[in-house]
Design an enzyme around this catalytic site. Structure first.
Site, PDB file in Angstrom:
ATOM      1  N   THR A  77      24.936 -17.176   7.114  1.00  0.00           N
ATOM      2  CA  THR A  77      25.947 -16.926   8.142  1.00  0.00           C
ATOM      3  C   THR A  77      27.316 -17.244   7.547  1.00  0.00           C
ATOM      4  OG1 THR A  77      25.801 -19.170   9.058  1.00  0.00           O
ATOM      5  CG2 THR A  77      24.283 -17.518   9.960  1.00  0.00           C
ATOM      6  N   LYS A 129      28.852 -22.370   2.145  1.00  0.00           N
ATOM      7  CA  LYS A 129      29.514 -23.533   1.552  1.00  0.00           C
ATOM      8  C   LYS A 129      29.687 -24.689   2.539  1.00  0.00           C
ATOM      9  CE  LYS A 129      31.662 -19.997   0.580  1.00  0.00           C
ATOM     10  NZ  LYS A 129      32.600 -18.894   0.426  1.00  0.00           N
ATOM     11  N   VAL A 147      28.329 -21.321  -4.877  1.00  0.00           N
ATOM     12  CA  VAL A 147      29.390 -21.302  -5.888  1.00  0.00           C
ATOM     13  C   VAL A 147      29.084 -20.162  -6.866  1.00  0.00           C
ATOM     14  CG1 VAL A 147      30.573 -22.614  -7.694  1.00  0.00           C
ATOM     15  CG2 VAL A 147      29.669 -23.809  -5.701  1.00  0.00           C
ATOM     16  N   GLY A 163      34.229  -6.438   0.361  1.00  0.00           N
ATOM     17  CA  GLY A 163      33.273  -7.451   0.801  1.00  0.00           C
ATOM     18  C   GLY A 163      33.388  -8.774   0.066  1.00  0.00           C
ATOM     19  N   ASP A 190      38.678 -22.076   0.265  1.00  0.00           N
ATOM     20  CA  ASP A 190      37.337 -21.712  -0.195  1.00  0.00           C
ATOM     21  C   ASP A 190      37.033 -22.409  -1.530  1.00  0.00           C
ATOM     22  OD1 ASP A 190      34.949 -19.744  -0.375  1.00  0.00           O
ATOM     23  OD2 ASP A 190      36.063 -19.322  -2.198  1.00  0.00           O
ATOM     24  N   LYS A 207      34.175 -25.371  -2.885  1.00  0.00           N
ATOM     25  CA  LYS A 207      33.351 -25.206  -4.093  1.00  0.00           C
ATOM     26  C   LYS A 207      33.574 -26.358  -5.071  1.00  0.00           C
ATOM     27  CE  LYS A 207      33.186 -20.186  -3.549  1.00  0.00           C
ATOM     28  NZ  LYS A 207      33.926 -18.940  -3.758  1.00  0.00           N
TER      29      LYS A 207
HETATM   30  N1  HSE Z   1      35.304 -15.206  -0.391  1.00  0.00           N
HETATM   31  C1  HSE Z   1      34.617 -15.731  -1.521  1.00  0.00           C
HETATM   32  C2  HSE Z   1      35.285 -15.231  -2.796  1.00  0.00           C
HETATM   33  C3  HSE Z   1      33.182 -15.304  -1.462  1.00  0.00           C
HETATM   34  O1  HSE Z   1      36.151 -14.347  -2.700  1.00  0.00           O
HETATM   35  O2  HSE Z   1      35.003 -15.739  -3.861  1.00  0.00           O
HETATM   36  C4  HSE Z   1      32.279 -16.075  -2.341  1.00  0.00           C
HETATM   37  O3  HSE Z   1      32.253 -17.435  -2.024  1.00  0.00           O
END
Ligand code: HSE
Length: 349
Positions: free
Chosen positions: A99, A128, A155, A209, A223, A227
């Site tokens: 999700t 994550k 990651v 995507g 994000d 990580k």
């Molecule tokens: N949105 C993230 C990226 C997806 O662009 O790396 C993978 O975690």
């Protein structure tokens, strides 16, 4: 022949791509991997849910329209997401959680993982939030229930990083790492080097995507911060929380900054890094850095990610590969299932 029963939680791009792989490759996996996969449940907040203990047709699932309540179109399907029933009562051995990442409290994914682990089911996830925010609790819960909790795809999607460092680099004395850990922001920076504006480049990353549901998380570094927490806690035995990682993103970089860097023989990259200090503490950051063109991470372009581990015995070990994408992340889920299968085989020896 071993057959694992899967319940797919979240049926967006990643779990759809996994269903596609199952539809195309299950037969081949019999000989290649020694197991097959059967989907016995699917639940998705938008699409609804379905349980099919005898197995659902993976090909039919991949062709499901992306319309609200669409799972109700299948025999036995429901327009509402019966998450708890699918996780607890579909007869699944493995819960495949894919999700959206909620960077604030990791919900509802964390509850999905808890229900599964408490019920004695293995969990594989690409999410994550649960790991960065509740990783130690969930790992302890998995240990207590004698099941696996695997999250390679959290990651660098399917590019092996966590298991590579944990297993193949065990004993090499990892003292830190620095990496390009967000496909979207690296894609945006590379597109801007080609003259595309910031907003157009972000929109293109969304189309492909790569981007999070809210791409602010990508371009502002949030994000990557998750990580960095995951990697530091996993590989440096740190106990970092999100607020321990200083964070700034790429949204303040202009086309002019990028052109200036080019003229200076350098490139801007969003770098997530952590390092063990002399006193044993771990420092960690996410920030745009100007790398000269001969830096090993400077040539990593587009949605590609790379991480360079600094090890005591080998020096720098760098791995580079896709960091986002539907099939690439679905492969990470497969790699987690392979890992579960291998440990199970090992325990039976
Ligand atoms: N949105 C993230 C990226 C997806 O662009 O790396 C993978 O975690």
């Amino acid at each position: 022949m071993t057959e694992y029963k899967l319940a797919l939680v979240g049926f967006g791009g990643v779990n759809r791509a996994l269903a596609q792989l199952i539809a195309e490759r299950n037969e081949q996996w019999k000989t290649e991997l020694g197991f097959t996969l059967k989907i016995v449940g699917v639940t998705d907040l938008f699409l609804g849910s379905i349980i099919g203990r005898e197995g659902l047709d993976a090909g039919v699932l991949t062709r499901l329209p992306a319309a609200k309540g669409a799972l109700a179109q299948l025999p036995g399907g429901e327009a509402t997401a019966l998450n708890e029933a699918v996780i607890k009562d579909s007869g699944a051995d493995i819960i495949v959680e894919a999700t959206f990442t909620n960077p604030v409290d990791g919900e509802p994914a964390t509850s999905f993982c808890r229900w599964a682990l408490e019920g004695g089911k293995h969990v594989v996830t690409t999410n994550k939030g649960p790991i960065a925010l509740h990783g130690s609790e969930l790992k302890a819960l998995a240990r207590r229930n004698n099941v696996a909790f695997e999250y390679e795809g959290s990651v660098m999607s399917g590019t092996p990083v966590i298991r590579l460092a944990r297993q193949a680099l065990a004993g090499s004395s990892i003292g830190g790492f620095e990496g390009i850990l967000n496909g979207t922001s690296n894609f945006v920076l590379t597109s801007m080097e080609g003259g595309l504006g910031f907003a157009e480049a972000v929109a293109k990353a969304q189309e492909l995507g790569y981007a999070e549901a809210d791409p602010t998380a990508d371009v502002e570094g949030h994000d990557v911060r998750l990580k960095v927490v995951i990697l530091a806690n996993e590989l440096l035995d740190a106990k970092l929380t999100v607020s321990d990682v200083t964070c700034s993103g790429i949204s303040s970089l202009s086309l002019g900054d990028i052109e200036q860097a080019r003229q200076d023989g350098a490139r801007w990259k969003l770098i997530g890094a952590a390092k063990r200090q002399a006193d044993g503490s771990i420092s960690a950051s996410v920030e745009p850095r100007l790398l000269s063109n001969d830096h090993p991470l400077a040539s990593v372009c587009g949605a590609t990610n790379a991480v360079s581990f600094s090890t005591g015995l080998l020096g720098a070990v760098t791995v580079s590969g896709p960091g986002a994408g539907r099939t690439e992340t679905a492969f990470a889920l497969l790699s987690d299932i392979i890992s579960i299968h291998q440990s199970r085989a090992h325990n039976q020896e």
